[in-house]
Motif scaffolding. Structure first.
Motif, PDB file in Angstrom:
ATOM      1  N   ALA A  28      35.635  30.639  45.311  1.00  0.00           N
ATOM      2  CA  ALA A  28      35.959  32.005  45.694  1.00  0.00           C
ATOM      3  C   ALA A  28      34.944  32.974  45.096  1.00  0.00           C
ATOM      4  O   ALA A  28      34.400  32.738  44.014  1.00  0.00           O
ATOM      5  CB  ALA A  28      37.359  32.375  45.204  1.00  0.00           C
ATOM      6  N   VAL A  29      34.685  34.055  45.783  1.00  0.00           N
ATOM      7  CA  VAL A  29      33.800  35.095  45.269  1.00  0.00           C
ATOM      8  C   VAL A  29      34.523  35.819  44.141  1.00  0.00           C
ATOM      9  O   VAL A  29      35.726  36.067  44.208  1.00  0.00           O
ATOM     10  CB  VAL A  29      33.413  36.082  46.397  1.00  0.00           C
ATOM     11  CG1 VAL A  29      32.615  37.251  45.837  1.00  0.00           C
ATOM     12  CG2 VAL A  29      32.607  35.359  47.467  1.00  0.00           C
ATOM     13  N   GLY A  30      33.819  36.139  43.092  1.00  0.00           N
ATOM     14  CA  GLY A  30      34.415  36.852  41.972  1.00  0.00           C
ATOM     15  C   GLY A  30      34.574  35.954  40.758  1.00  0.00           C
ATOM     16  O   GLY A  30      34.310  34.755  40.801  1.00  0.00           O
ATOM     17  N   ILE A  31      34.992  36.562  39.676  1.00  0.00           N
ATOM     18  CA  ILE A  31      35.239  35.838  38.429  1.00  0.00           C
ATOM     19  C   ILE A  31      36.706  36.031  38.071  1.00  0.00           C
ATOM     20  O   ILE A  31      37.134  37.170  37.829  1.00  0.00           O
ATOM     21  CB  ILE A  31      34.343  36.369  37.294  1.00  0.00           C
ATOM     22  CG1 ILE A  31      32.863  36.210  37.682  1.00  0.00           C
ATOM     23  CG2 ILE A  31      34.638  35.639  35.985  1.00  0.00           C
ATOM     24  CD1 ILE A  31      31.904  36.932  36.775  1.00  0.00           C
ATOM     25  N   PRO A  32      37.488  34.968  38.067  1.00  0.00           N
ATOM     26  CA  PRO A  32      38.916  35.102  37.754  1.00  0.00           C
ATOM     27  C   PRO A  32      39.121  35.698  36.359  1.00  0.00           C
ATOM     28  O   PRO A  32      38.272  35.539  35.469  1.00  0.00           O
ATOM     29  CB  PRO A  32      39.436  33.668  37.807  1.00  0.00           C
ATOM     30  CG  PRO A  32      38.449  32.923  38.638  1.00  0.00           C
ATOM     31  CD  PRO A  32      37.128  33.575  38.381  1.00  0.00           C
ATOM     32  N   ASP A  33      40.237  36.344  36.167  1.00  0.00           N
ATOM     33  CA  ASP A  33      40.559  36.950  34.877  1.00  0.00           C
ATOM     34  C   ASP A  33      40.603  35.925  33.748  1.00  0.00           C
ATOM     35  O   ASP A  33      40.438  36.281  32.587  1.00  0.00           O
ATOM     36  CB  ASP A  33      41.901  37.682  34.940  1.00  0.00           C
ATOM     37  CG  ASP A  33      41.820  38.944  35.782  1.00  0.00           C
ATOM     38  OD1 ASP A  33      40.696  39.456  36.005  1.00  0.00           O
ATOM     39  OD2 ASP A  33      42.884  39.429  36.208  1.00  0.00           O
ATOM     40  N   THR A  34      40.822  34.671  34.086  1.00  0.00           N
ATOM     41  CA  THR A  34      40.907  33.625  33.064  1.00  0.00           C
ATOM     42  C   THR A  34      39.550  32.995  32.741  1.00  0.00           C
ATOM     43  O   THR A  34      39.483  32.046  31.969  1.00  0.00           O
ATOM     44  CB  THR A  34      41.865  32.512  33.526  1.00  0.00           C
ATOM     45  OG1 THR A  34      41.384  32.007  34.782  1.00  0.00           O
ATOM     46  CG2 THR A  34      43.283  33.041  33.674  1.00  0.00           C
ATOM     47  N   GLU A  35      38.478  33.510  33.343  1.00  0.00           N
ATOM     48  CA  GLU A  35      37.143  32.959  33.126  1.00  0.00           C
ATOM     49  C   GLU A  35      36.186  34.056  32.668  1.00  0.00           C
ATOM     50  O   GLU A  35      36.480  35.240  32.792  1.00  0.00           O
ATOM     51  CB  GLU A  35      36.613  32.311  34.412  1.00  0.00           C
ATOM     52  CG  GLU A  35      37.451  31.124  34.846  1.00  0.00           C
ATOM     53  CD  GLU A  35      36.932  30.471  36.107  1.00  0.00           C
ATOM     54  OE1 GLU A  35      35.832  30.835  36.593  1.00  0.00           O
ATOM     55  OE2 GLU A  35      37.628  29.592  36.630  1.00  0.00           O
TER      56      GLU A  35
END
Length: 87
Positions: free
Chosen positions: A53-60
């Protein structure tokens, strides 16, 4: 969790200390590195990669590790036995 220290940036100073540990129990590498510039983080977040997925998850997080630490990262990889951590 019990981390095993592998190495620290050989050119570390008093204020910076990119570091590598391993977590044998979870079969994971653990990195401490520099925070990226907002521009670099945005560039990483905008990349479109197959199956990602595009973006950086809050957990990463995106971290920067100097290339001079390649041998330390290899040592950490070698210290983890992949057969112990089949997913």
């Amino acid at each position: 969790m019990s981390l095993q220290f592998i190495g620290i940036d050989p050119q570390t100073g008093d204020d910076e200390s990119p570091t590598v540990w391993i977590d044998q129990e979870k079969g994971e590498l653990v990195f401490q590195g520099w925070k990226p510039s907002p521009e670099l983080e945005a560039e990483c977040a905008a990349l479109e990669l197959p199956g990602h997925a595009v973006g950086i998850p809050d957990t990463e997080a995106v971290v920067r590790i100097p290339a001079r630490m390649v041998d330390i990262i290899r040592e950490a990889c070698d210290a983890l036995d992949p057969a112990d951590h089949v997913r």
